[in-house]
Design a protein around this motif. Structure first.
Motif, PDB file in Angstrom:
ATOM      1  N   THR A  62       0.831  -1.201   0.000  1.00 47.11           N
ATOM      2  CA  THR A  62       0.000   0.000   0.000  1.00 47.11           C
ATOM      3  C   THR A  62       0.867   1.253   0.000  1.00 47.11           C
ATOM      4  O   THR A  62       0.566   2.222  -0.711  1.00 47.11           O
ATOM      5  N   THR A  69      -2.542  -1.676  -5.060  1.00 41.96           N
ATOM      6  CA  THR A  69      -2.522  -2.772  -4.087  1.00 41.96           C
ATOM      7  C   THR A  69      -3.836  -3.538  -4.105  1.00 41.96           C
ATOM      8  O   THR A  69      -3.860  -4.736  -3.806  1.00 41.96           O
ATOM      9  N   LEU A  70      -4.907  -2.887  -4.456  1.00 38.65           N
ATOM     10  CA  LEU A  70      -6.207  -3.572  -4.508  1.00 38.65           C
ATOM     11  C   LEU A  70      -6.186  -4.716  -5.524  1.00 38.65           C
ATOM     12  O   LEU A  70      -6.811  -5.752  -5.309  1.00 38.65           O
ATOM     13  N   ILE A  73      -4.557  -7.543  -3.603  1.00 38.95           N
ATOM     14  CA  ILE A  73      -5.439  -8.108  -2.572  1.00 38.95           C
ATOM     15  C   ILE A  73      -6.471  -9.038  -3.189  1.00 38.95           C
ATOM     16  O   ILE A  73      -6.675 -10.158  -2.718  1.00 38.95           O
ATOM     17  N   TYR A  74      -7.119  -8.609  -4.242  1.00 34.87           N
ATOM     18  CA  TYR A  74      -8.194  -9.424  -4.822  1.00 34.87           C
ATOM     19  C   TYR A  74      -7.658 -10.611  -5.615  1.00 34.87           C
ATOM     20  O   TYR A  74      -8.295 -11.659  -5.659  1.00 34.87           O
ATOM     21  N   LEU A  94     -12.115 -10.709   1.192  1.00 36.09           N
ATOM     22  CA  LEU A  94     -12.378  -9.607   0.274  1.00 36.09           C
ATOM     23  C   LEU A  94     -12.462  -8.270   0.995  1.00 36.09           C
ATOM     24  O   LEU A  94     -12.052  -7.245   0.458  1.00 36.09           O
ATOM     25  N   TYR A  95     -13.001  -8.269   2.216  1.00 39.60           N
ATOM     26  CA  TYR A  95     -13.107  -6.987   2.911  1.00 39.60           C
ATOM     27  C   TYR A  95     -12.057  -6.787   4.006  1.00 39.60           C
ATOM     28  O   TYR A  95     -11.650  -5.658   4.271  1.00 39.60           O
ATOM     29  N   TRP A  97      -8.801  -7.577   4.159  1.00 37.01           N
ATOM     30  CA  TRP A  97      -7.538  -7.018   3.657  1.00 37.01           C
ATOM     31  C   TRP A  97      -7.751  -5.627   3.079  1.00 37.01           C
ATOM     32  O   TRP A  97      -6.831  -4.794   3.108  1.00 37.01           O
ATOM     33  N   THR A  98      -8.938  -5.355   2.578  1.00 38.58           N
ATOM     34  CA  THR A  98      -9.244  -4.016   2.075  1.00 38.58           C
ATOM     35  C   THR A  98      -9.300  -3.011   3.222  1.00 38.58           C
ATOM     36  O   THR A  98      -8.908  -1.853   3.061  1.00 38.58           O
ATOM     37  N   PHE A 101      -5.776  -2.140   3.963  1.00 39.51           N
ATOM     38  CA  PHE A 101      -5.337  -1.228   2.901  1.00 39.51           C
ATOM     39  C   PHE A 101      -5.815   0.194   3.195  1.00 39.51           C
ATOM     40  O   PHE A 101      -5.039   1.150   3.118  1.00 39.51           O
ATOM     41  N   ALA A 102      -7.093   0.362   3.535  1.00 35.23           N
ATOM     42  CA  ALA A 102      -7.664   1.693   3.772  1.00 35.23           C
ATOM     43  C   ALA A 102      -6.986   2.388   4.954  1.00 35.23           C
ATOM     44  O   ALA A 102      -6.681   3.592   4.885  1.00 35.23           O
TER      45      ALA A 102
END
Length: 185
Positions: A62, A69-70, A73-74, A94-95, A97-98, A101-102
Motif C-alpha cells: 500500500t 494494491t487492490l 489483494i483481490y 475480500l473486505y 484485507w481491504t 489497505f484503507a
C-alpha cells in the motif's frame, strides 16, 4: 465542427488519459508477482497458527503501490479461494484485507516503523472480530460472538506475531520492494 487541430488535441488527451488509468506490462507483472508472493508465503507459513507476513506485505504494498494494491489483494483472495475452496471465510478476505489497505492508505505519510508494527499488531488482534462479521448476519449476535470468542487465543498470537514481524522486517522489505518497483517503472 471537427477540425484537424481539434482531432489532434482530442487524441493527445485520450492517450494521456490512457497512460494514467491503465497498467503497463511491467506494472502488471510486478503486481501479479506480488500477489503470488502473498499466496506462496501464506501457504508456506500455514503450519504456524496465525503467524503470517501477509499483513506486513499489504502494508508495504500500500505504501509503495498505493491503489494498485487492490489488484494484489483481490488476486491473492482469488488464489486462496482456488486453492482452499470458496466459503464464508473467502468473503471475509475480500473486505478484511481491504480494511487494512484503507487504514494504511490514510496514514501513508507516516514513516515510523513502530507505527506500522502497532497497526499490524492491532490488525492481528482485530482479525477474528472482523472475520466474525458475516456470522452476525447469518446467525445473529450470538453466533458472531461465539465464533469470535472461540478464536481469541489465535487473535492474541496473531497480534503479537504481527508486531514482531513488522518491527524486524518492515525496513528491509520496504526498501527492497520500493527499489524493485522504482527500477521497473
Amino acid at each position: 465542427m471537427l477540425t484537424a487541430t481539434n482531432l489532434k488535441l482530442s487524441m493527445k488527451f485520450k492517450s494521456k488519459e490512457k497512460s494514467t488509468t491503465h497498467l503497463t506490462v511491467r506494472e502488471l507483472t510486478i503486481l501479479s508477482l506480488s500477489a503470488a508472493l502473498l499466496f506462496v508465503l501464506q501457504v508456506a507459513l500455514g503450519f504456524l497458527p496465525n503467524i503470517e507476513i501477509t499483513s506486513l506485505l499489504i502494508i508495504i504494498f500500500t505504501l509503495v503501490y498505493r491503489f494498485k494494491t487492490l489488484y494484489i489483494i483481490y488476486t491473492f483472495a482469488l488464489l486462496e479461494g482456488l486453492f482452499y475452496g470458496f466459503g464464508i471465510w473467502w468473503l471475509m478476505y475480500l473486505y478484511v484485507w481491504t480494511i487494512l489497505f484503507a487504514i494504511v492508505y490514510l496514514l501513508r505519510k507516516n514513516k515510523s516503523v513502530l507505527l506500522w508494527a502497532i497497526i499490524s499488531s492491532l490488525f492481528g488482534f482485530a482479525f477474528g472480530f472482523l472475520c466474525a462479521m458475516p456470522y452476525l448476519f447469518i446467525g445473529g449476535a450470538g453466533a458472531m460472538l461465539a465464533w469470535w470468542g472461540a478464536g481469541i487465543p489465535y487473535d492474541i498470537v496473531h497480534g503479537i506475531g504481527n508486531f514482531f514481524v513488522a518491527l524486524f522486517l518492515f525496513k528491509p522489505l520496504y526498501s527492497l520492494i520500493r527499489h524493485i518497483y522504482s527500477k521497473a517503472l
